[in-house]
Structure formats: C-alpha cells, structure tokens
Design a protein around this motif. Structure first.
Motif, mmCIF file in Angstrom:
data_model
loop_
_atom_site.group_PDB
_atom_site.id
_atom_site.type_symbol
_atom_site.label_atom_id
_atom_site.label_comp_id
_atom_site.label_asym_id
_atom_site.label_seq_id
_atom_site.Cartn_x
_atom_site.Cartn_y
_atom_site.Cartn_z
ATOM 1 N N GLN A 171 94.321 111.683 59.072
ATOM 2 C CA GLN A 171 93.253 112.693 59.898
ATOM 3 C C GLN A 171 92.105 112.606 59.718
ATOM 4 O OE1 GLN A 171 95.626 116.307 59.084
ATOM 5 N NE2 GLN A 171 98.087 115.101 58.922
ATOM 6 N N ASP A 180 91.774 112.073 69.357
ATOM 7 C CA ASP A 180 92.835 112.995 69.905
ATOM 8 C C ASP A 180 93.689 112.887 68.864
ATOM 9 O OD1 ASP A 180 95.644 112.533 71.515
ATOM 10 O OD2 ASP A 180 93.453 111.355 72.765
ATOM 11 N N GLU A 181 94.666 114.453 68.984
ATOM 12 C CA GLU A 181 95.769 113.934 67.229
ATOM 13 C C GLU A 181 97.393 113.379 67.653
ATOM 14 O OE1 GLU A 181 98.048 117.022 64.929
ATOM 15 O OE2 GLU A 181 96.523 117.904 65.828
ATOM 16 N N ARG A 182 97.070 113.681 69.372
ATOM 17 C CA ARG A 182 98.192 112.820 69.457
ATOM 18 C C ARG A 182 98.061 111.145 68.752
ATOM 19 N NH1 ARG A 182 99.958 110.533 74.281
ATOM 20 N NH2 ARG A 182 102.368 110.036 74.883
ATOM 21 N N THR A 183 96.934 110.690 69.469
ATOM 22 C CA THR A 183 96.904 108.912 69.898
ATOM 23 C C THR A 183 96.612 108.954 68.700
ATOM 24 O OG1 THR A 183 96.001 109.981 72.329
ATOM 25 C CG2 THR A 183 95.130 107.920 71.056
ATOM 26 N N GLN A 185 97.813 110.080 65.637
ATOM 27 C CA GLN A 185 99.134 109.869 64.873
ATOM 28 C C GLN A 185 99.340 107.874 65.314
ATOM 29 O OE1 GLN A 185 100.629 111.805 62.457
ATOM 30 N NE2 GLN A 185 101.534 109.820 62.268
ATOM 31 N N GLN A 186 99.516 108.092 66.926
ATOM 32 C CA GLN A 186 99.716 106.534 67.331
ATOM 33 C C GLN A 186 99.638 105.454 66.070
ATOM 34 O OE1 GLN A 186 99.759 106.965 71.405
ATOM 35 N NE2 GLN A 186 101.587 107.693 71.561
ATOM 36 N N TRP A 189 100.861 105.379 62.846
ATOM 37 C CA TRP A 189 102.134 104.270 63.042
ATOM 38 C C TRP A 189 101.477 102.635 62.628
ATOM 39 C CZ3 TRP A 189 104.407 108.520 66.059
ATOM 40 C CH2 TRP A 189 104.953 109.505 65.261
#
Length: 417
Positions: A171, A180-183, A185-186, A189
């Motif tokens: 993070q 950004d947070e969503r991208t 996280q991807q 993974w």
C-alpha cells in the motif's frame, strides 16, 4: 580472476545437464525451518558452490560461500546479469512459459544489465529513491499500520502475513508510484502471482506489465510528485519501456523483500524469548534486531542470477560459459568462515549479504529498513501481548525457489476497541 580448484569437492557437473540429480530449491521442501540444515549439508557435500535445480529439468549453481558470493557480485567481466547469455535458454531447454521466466527472463531494466547500461539506469532509479521524503514516508507507514491494526484489533486474532505484512509495504509503494487504490490492488495481485513461480506466473507477469504500461502513459502525459514521474523526467532519458520494467523490478524486489523482512522479524519476536527480552530491555535496538534477522533469515534466500561469460573455476567447481549461478544469500550469511567461532549472534555488523553486494547491491535498502522498522515497532507497541496461536513447527512456508518466506503467521492477543 578465479579461485584455485579445491580437489576435496567432487567435480561432477549439473547445470550443463550431465549430472541427473541435484538438490531442489522448488516445492515445499526445504521449508524455512530446514534451510540452515540444507545449507550445511550442501556445504559438506559440495563446498561453497553447489549444483541445484530451480524448476523441473532446470539446473543452476547455488553459491553459498561468503567469499564466493562477493566475487560473483563484483566481477562483472566474469559474471553477467544478462539472461540472454544463459546456455539452457539459448539451447531451447527452458520454455517461455516456464514459471521461473517472469523473474529470470530478460527485461530492459537495471537488474538485467551490465556496465554502462546498468549505471545509466541505476543512476535514475537511485536518484528517484533518494528523493523520497523519509519523514513523509514514515508518516505514511505509521498511518497505514494503524489502519491495518484497527481492522483486526477487535477480533483478538489475526494472520500477521495476510492481514499486515503483505498489505503494508504494497500500500505504501503503490502511493509512491502514483497509483490509485483500485489499480494498486490489481498490481499487488499480479506481483504476488509473478514471484510465486507457479503455473499462473507468466499470465500474472503480463497483467503486471499491462498495469504499469498504463501508469507510465498516464504519468508521461500528466506528471506528478511520484517515483514514476521522477524516472520519466530523469536526465538519463529512460524510454517508456525502460521505466516500465524498472518499476516492475522495484516493485518485485522491494515489496516482496519487505514483506518477508517484516514477517521474519515478527516471527522471531514471537518465538524467541531471549530476542524479545533483549529488545524490550534495551540490550538491542530495533535496528540491531532488524540486522540480526537479516543475518539469520534474509528476506530473499536465493537471488537470481548471474551467467558465466567464460569457462572458469569458482569455489572449486568447474563453471562453463553460459551457466546460471544464483546468489545463495542465506547460505553465505551462515558461512562458518565469517561467523564468530562461539556461535554468538552478530550484533552491530552489517557485512551480511541480505541486500547483495557490488555494483548491483539493492538501491532501496534505506526505505525498506524504514518501512520494516516502523511496521514492527508500531505493531509491537499497539499489541504488546501478541502470541503465536499455533506451534512454531506448524507454520507454513511459500514454495518459491527464490524465497522460503512465511505463508502465514497466526496470532492471538487481547481484543482492543
């Protein structure tokens, strides 16, 4: 420059394929607990340079002598970083879909370059990292650590790998990159799948490349105050492809290493009463504790890779041009030639090889230490009654040939609001 042969060690060959059996680095064994005995056996059988397999049918040399690892990292004329020199790859004996290729396949990045090309890219990466504000980074790590602890504090139990160590550095790093947070996280993974060295690693590497490609295009058009924009604007004039792959290397190496460093330190604090007591009593500083962990449990045990540029001898082993050699960082740290004869812990000494050595030593050691120190310190103060919820012998380990890090670290503690 080569070391003279040590004829006490067998001269059989493995990386060239002429010896059918070699100890394996992939699969569940050896796990993290068994690694010290594994290195001791290798040293007794082969000396400081041992034949190993890193994937089915893929052999290499594992260098576990401290002196030999220093030679391997410092002599670029003898040992190249460019995997296009790898004889097994040139001969078609390692397929593109091999699970180890996402980490050892060539990229236009500093980890795979020699000489002037390496120095050009390293200058850009090092200066971009040096521009990180240490005070702001610590504030960011503290805030992230507090949020993560709050997310499980009321339950009275947690997995400190899945719920804390894996989340915290990633993070922080995705913010440094400008995602950004969503991208982000991807990307996490995809990174996790890339380093796992399993059947999905090639696809995960492609997903990682796609996310970073979009990031580079966005920051080229709209630069900001982040690592990606700094690399794009550096006087070294890195191409977009070079920026993409250097970002990949920074995230692959930086995130994975820091996760394992945090996990290993927390494990020692939970399982070694003397260690914990020394830290609590002020006999060890937090930095002393972190360095002891780097000596005993370096975050990456087997770092890929170097490729011999010519036939030579290293540690009594006949190395041929095109052979792959792995930096056995954990094994070299246990070399009896450099440890105190009485087995005393090495305190106040940073000559360990956890971050490599020579011109390719990790350029992000300082921010990695700051993140790890802050993560461990914050958790230790917020939840001082942490205890393992399973016997230490039942802890599970990752199966990567590069790193036998903890897969989970289940704990209990008094619930907090």
């Amino acid at each position: 420059m080569t070391y003279p042969p040590q004829h006490a060690y067998p001269a059989s060959r493995t990386p060239g394929g002429r010896c059918p059996v070699a100890p394996s680095l992939y699969g569940p064994e050896p796990d993290g607990n068994a690694l010290p005995a594994f290195y001791e056996e290798l040293r007794r059988e082969y000396g400081p340079v041992a034949p190993v397999t890193v994937a089915p049918g893929v052999s290499a040399w594992l260098v576990i002598g401290h002196r030999e690892v220093l030679h391997l990292t410092r002599e670029e004329a003898d040992f190249s970083h460019d995997p296009r020199r790898w004889s097994l790859l040139r001969e078609g004996r390692v397929l593109p879909e091999s699970p180890i290729m996402p980490l050892v396949g060539w990229r236009p990045a500093l980890l795979y370059a020699d000489g002037q090309q390496h120095r050009r890219m390293r200058a850009a990466v090092s200066e971009a990292i040096a521009r990180i504000d240490g005070h702001e980074l610590r504030r960011s790590v503290c805030a992230t650590a507090e949020e993560l602890i709050a997310s499980f504090a009321a339950r009275g139990e947690a997995d400190l790998v899945a719920h804390y160590a894996q989340k915290l550095p990633s993070q922080v790093i995705i913010r440094l990159l400008g995602l950004d947070e969503r991208t982000g996280q991807q990307l996490i993974w995809a990174i996790t799948g890339t380093v796992a060295a399993n059947a999905d690693s090639v696809n995960a590497s492609r997903r990682m490349g796609g996310i970073l490609s979009e990031l580079v295009a966005e920051k080229r058009a709209h630069p900001g105050d982040d690592l990606t924009s700094t690399l794009l604007g550096h006087p070294a004039r890195l191409t977009d492809e070079e920026v993409l792959h250097n970002l990949a290397v920074m995230f692959l190496a930086g995130n994975h290493t820091t996760v394992n460093w945090i996990s290993a330190t927390l494990r020692v604090l939970l399982s070694d009463p003397a260690f914990r007591s020394s830290l609590a009593g002020g006999h060890l500083t937090v930095d002393d504790a972190l360095d002891l962990v780097l000596w005993r449990h370096p975050p990456t045990q087997h770092f890929p890779a170097r490729y011999a540029t010519r036939d030579l001898v290293l540690g009594g082993r006949p190395i041929r041009a095109g052979d792959m050699l792995l930096l056995g960082l954990a094994g070299a740290n246990q070399d009896p030639a450099i440890l105190p004869p009485d087995g005393a812990p090495v305190v106040g000494n940073r000559s360990h090889l956890a971050f490599g050595a020579g011109p390719h030593a990790c350029p992000a050691q300082d921010p990695a230490r700051l993140i790890t120190r802050t993560a461990v310190d914050t958790l230790h103060h917020r939840l001082p009654d942490l205890r393992l919820s399973v016997p230490e012998s039942q802890l599970t380990w990752l199966r990567s040939p590069w790193s036998k890090g903890l897969e989970s670290l289940p704990v209990r503690f008094g619930p907090r609001r």
